[in-house]
Write an enzyme that holds these catalytic residues in place. Structure first.
Site, PDB file in Angstrom:
ATOM      1  N   GLU A  96       4.361  -5.398   7.017  1.00  0.00           N
ATOM      2  CA  GLU A  96       3.576  -4.230   7.749  1.00  0.00           C
ATOM      3  C   GLU A  96       4.121  -4.114   9.205  1.00  0.00           C
ATOM      4  O   GLU A  96       3.969  -3.023   9.436  1.00  0.00           O
ATOM      5  CB  GLU A  96       2.260  -4.570   7.823  1.00  0.00           C
ATOM      6  CG  GLU A  96       1.593  -4.311   6.345  1.00  0.00           C
ATOM      7  CD  GLU A  96       1.716  -5.857   5.561  1.00  0.00           C
ATOM      8  OE1 GLU A  96       2.212  -6.509   5.695  1.00  0.00           O
ATOM      9  OE2 GLU A  96       0.860  -5.621   4.305  1.00  0.00           O
ATOM     10  N   ALA A 148       0.972  -1.398  -0.018  1.00  0.00           N
ATOM     11  CA  ALA A 148       0.018   0.044  -0.129  1.00  0.00           C
ATOM     12  C   ALA A 148       0.797   1.270  -0.056  1.00  0.00           C
ATOM     13  O   ALA A 148       2.103   0.968   0.550  1.00  0.00           O
ATOM     14  CB  ALA A 148      -0.931  -0.033   1.216  1.00  0.00           C
TER      15      ALA A 148
HETATM   16  N1  DAK Z   1       4.649   3.484  -0.464  1.00  0.00           N
HETATM   17  C1  DAK Z   1       5.075   4.424  -0.975  1.00  0.00           C
HETATM   18  N2  DAK Z   1       6.174   4.354  -1.545  1.00  0.00           N
HETATM   19  C2  DAK Z   1       7.034   3.755  -1.728  1.00  0.00           C
HETATM   20  C3  DAK Z   1       6.647   2.284  -1.196  1.00  0.00           C
HETATM   21  C4  DAK Z   1       5.237   2.188  -0.508  1.00  0.00           C
HETATM   22  N3  DAK Z   1       5.046   0.944  -0.015  1.00  0.00           N
HETATM   23  N4  DAK Z   1       7.744   1.467  -1.732  1.00  0.00           N
HETATM   24  C5  DAK Z   1       8.391   2.122  -2.388  1.00  0.00           C
HETATM   25  N5  DAK Z   1       8.156   3.510  -2.603  1.00  0.00           N
HETATM   26  C6  DAK Z   1       8.883   4.508  -3.174  1.00  0.00           C
HETATM   27  C7  DAK Z   1      10.033   5.079  -2.303  1.00  0.00           C
HETATM   28  O1  DAK Z   1       9.571   5.973  -1.379  1.00  0.00           O
HETATM   29  C8  DAK Z   1      10.944   5.577  -3.339  1.00  0.00           C
HETATM   30  O2  DAK Z   1      10.281   6.840  -3.642  1.00  0.00           O
HETATM   31  P1  DAK Z   1      11.286   8.403  -3.657  1.00  0.00           P
HETATM   32  O3  DAK Z   1      11.516   8.202  -2.096  1.00  0.00           O
HETATM   33  O4  DAK Z   1      12.492   8.115  -4.614  1.00  0.00           O
HETATM   34  O5  DAK Z   1      10.205   9.233  -3.749  1.00  0.00           O
HETATM   35  C9  DAK Z   1      10.609   4.631  -4.576  1.00  0.00           C
HETATM   36  O6  DAK Z   1       9.553   3.960  -4.316  1.00  0.00           O
HETATM   37  C10 DAK Z   1      11.768   3.708  -4.843  1.00  0.00           C
HETATM   38  O7  DAK Z   1      11.904   2.927  -3.498  1.00  0.00           O
HETATM   39  P2  DAK Z   1      13.407   2.862  -2.752  1.00  0.00           P
HETATM   40  O8  DAK Z   1      14.211   3.987  -3.121  1.00  0.00           O
HETATM   41  O9  DAK Z   1      12.788   2.477  -1.468  1.00  0.00           O
HETATM   42  O10 DAK Z   1      13.806   1.411  -3.555  1.00  0.00           O
HETATM   43  P3  DAK Z   1      14.838   0.321  -2.770  1.00  0.00           P
HETATM   44  O11 DAK Z   1      14.912  -0.502  -4.163  1.00  0.00           O
HETATM   45  O12 DAK Z   1      15.808   0.983  -2.190  1.00  0.00           O
HETATM   46  O13 DAK Z   1      13.897  -0.460  -1.997  1.00  0.00           O
HETATM   47  C11 DAK Z   1      11.951  -1.509  -1.181  1.00  0.00           C
HETATM   48  C12 DAK Z   1      12.690  -1.192  -2.483  1.00  0.00           C
HETATM   49  C13 DAK Z   1      10.549  -2.321  -1.739  1.00  0.00           C
HETATM   50  C14 DAK Z   1      12.717  -2.638  -0.343  1.00  0.00           C
HETATM   51  C15 DAK Z   1      11.424  -0.411  -0.403  1.00  0.00           C
HETATM   52  O14 DAK Z   1      11.273   0.458  -1.361  1.00  0.00           O
HETATM   53  C16 DAK Z   1      10.663  -0.577   0.884  1.00  0.00           C
HETATM   54  O15 DAK Z   1      10.841  -1.251   1.808  1.00  0.00           O
HETATM   55  N6  DAK Z   1       9.273  -0.196   0.447  1.00  0.00           N
HETATM   56  C17 DAK Z   1       8.326  -0.552   1.439  1.00  0.00           C
HETATM   57  C18 DAK Z   1       7.600  -1.689   1.492  1.00  0.00           C
HETATM   58  C19 DAK Z   1       6.554  -1.873   2.629  1.00  0.00           C
HETATM   59  O16 DAK Z   1       6.973  -1.613   3.795  1.00  0.00           O
HETATM   60  N7  DAK Z   1       5.390  -2.379   2.006  1.00  0.00           N
HETATM   61  C20 DAK Z   1       4.328  -2.848   2.886  1.00  0.00           C
HETATM   62  C21 DAK Z   1       3.552  -1.374   3.091  1.00  0.00           C
HETATM   63  S1  DAK Z   1       2.193  -1.408   4.170  1.00  0.00           S
HETATM   64  C22 DAK Z   1      -5.552  -2.034   3.929  1.00  0.00           C
HETATM   65  C23 DAK Z   1      -5.205  -2.720   2.886  1.00  0.00           C
HETATM   66  C24 DAK Z   1      -3.768  -2.906   2.661  1.00  0.00           C
HETATM   67  C25 DAK Z   1      -2.830  -2.402   3.637  1.00  0.00           C
HETATM   68  C26 DAK Z   1      -3.385  -1.792   4.760  1.00  0.00           C
HETATM   69  C27 DAK Z   1      -4.470  -1.314   4.966  1.00  0.00           C
HETATM   70  N8  DAK Z   1      -6.834  -1.519   4.157  1.00  0.00           N
HETATM   71  C28 DAK Z   1      -7.746  -1.972   3.121  1.00  0.00           C
HETATM   72  C29 DAK Z   1      -7.255  -1.080   5.402  1.00  0.00           C
HETATM   73  C30 DAK Z   1      -1.237  -2.779   3.166  1.00  0.00           C
HETATM   74  C31 DAK Z   1      -0.275  -2.182   3.965  1.00  0.00           C
HETATM   75  C32 DAK Z   1       0.971  -2.091   3.231  1.00  0.00           C
HETATM   76  O17 DAK Z   1       1.296  -2.907   2.301  1.00  0.00           O
END
Ligand code: DAK
Length: 260
Positions: free
Chosen positions: A134, A68
């Site tokens: 998450e 997300a």
């Molecule tokens: N959201 C927003 N932007 C993101 C992102 C994300 N999940 N993942 C990556 N980006 C963005 C980064 O911020 C960066 O943007 P800038 O800073 O350059 O503007 C760009 O994408 C490239 O990312 P990185 O520079 O970080 O790239 P790397 O290759 O170094 O790293 C990575 C890739 C995937 C390991 C890293 O980006 C990362 O850890 N990303 C976050 C992964 C994460 O934590 N995912 C879970 C998110 S929480 C719900 C339904 C669903 C959900 C919740 C509620 N309801 C219906 C209530 C779900 C929640 C989630 O998924």
């Protein structure tokens, strides 16, 4: 600006297969609300379109979806969460009646992994990685992650993934039963599309009933599921396409299905 103007989803139909490509490369296809609503809308349209027999959902080589949109989520307060339009979009995606194959390369994390699990099965490239990180953000899976992982990979792996936030490689995901097949990353989409074309060439009534019955197995105990399958079998057997399929086999010709 509306989601449609942003082209957050690229849609392309070839034969009876619709391919939907998540298109936010600058954010690793993070699923913001606009993208999710557009995806749900594309599926709602595909649901009504008889020329579409199956759908492939894919992302880029680098990311299926990194979750997300954390930046968007950071702006949401309790009231926003209460009225969260993403909830309905997720429900709509999950109840789509035609087969969906997820063609996954690269990061498939959080909501991205949850979206892939909403598909009927996943074909992954060697470079794919799957996880529910998450917990590392002080939150938890919110789009079925805990429930679907438990059913797909079982309690040990599901809890390990959701509680530690650790990722699985494509090979590990295959061993765990999260994905159906692993292939070279450059072949993932072609493979998914070829299988989707194969599925879409079959009688739509039979295909929809198979998907429905398989999903039912996740909700009910065995005897109820068997009764449900029996009823569905009778409905499918009363279709004209059933007669066509069997007649085509007996006469050694290709069937022509009418969705009747
Ligand atoms: N959201 C927003 N932007 C993101 C992102 C994300 N999940 N993942 C990556 N980006 C963005 C980064 O911020 C960066 O943007 P800038 O800073 O350059 O503007 C760009 O994408 C490239 O990312 P990185 O520079 O970080 O790239 P790397 O290759 O170094 O790293 C990575 C890739 C995937 C390991 C890293 O980006 C990362 O850890 N990303 C976050 C992964 C994460 O934590 N995912 C879970 C998110 S929480 C719900 C339904 C669903 C959900 C919740 C509620 N309801 C219906 C209530 C779900 C929640 C989630 O998924």
């Amino acid at each position: 600006m509306s989601a449609a103007q942003d082209n957050l989803i690229l849609a392309a139909q070839v034969g009876r297969v619709l391919t939907l490509t998540l298109n936010r490369p600058q954010a690793l296809n993070a699923l913001n609300t606009a993208l999710l609503l557009e995806l749900a809308q594309q599926l709602a349209t595909a649901e009504q379109n008889d020329s579409i027999g199956a759908v492939v959902i894919t992302g880029s080589q680098k990311a299926f979806a990194a979750g997300a949109d954390v930046k968007e989520m950071a702006q949401m307060n309790a009231v926003d969460l209460h009225r969260d339009p993403r909830v309905q979009a997720w429900a709509d995606i999950a109840r789509f009646s035609k087969p969906i194959i997820a063609a996954v390369n690269g990061f498939c994390l959080g909501g991205g992994c949850e979206l892939a699990m909403c598909a009927d099965y996943i074909i992954a490239g060697h470079n794919a990685s799957f996880g529910q990180p998450e917990v590392k953000l002080g939150i938890m899976p919110g789009a079925g992650g805990t429930q679907r992982l438990m059913r797909l990979v079982g309690p040990a792996k599901a809890k390990q993934m959701a509680l530690t936030g650790a990722t699985l490689s494509a090979k590990q995901a295959l061993q765990a039963g999260l994905v159906a097949e692993v292939c070279p990353a450059e072949a993932t989409l072609d493979k998914a599309q070829a299988q989707a074309q194969q599925i879409a060439s079959y009688a739509p009534i039979a295909v929809a009933a198979i998907k429905d019955c398989c999903n039912k197995a996740l909700d009910v105990e065995l005897n109820q599921g068997l009764q449900y399958e029996r009823r569905s079998y009778c409905v499918v057997s009363s279709s004209e396409d059933r007669n066509e399929g069997i007649d085509a086999f007996l006469n050694k010709r290709k069937p022509t299905y009418q969705n009747r």
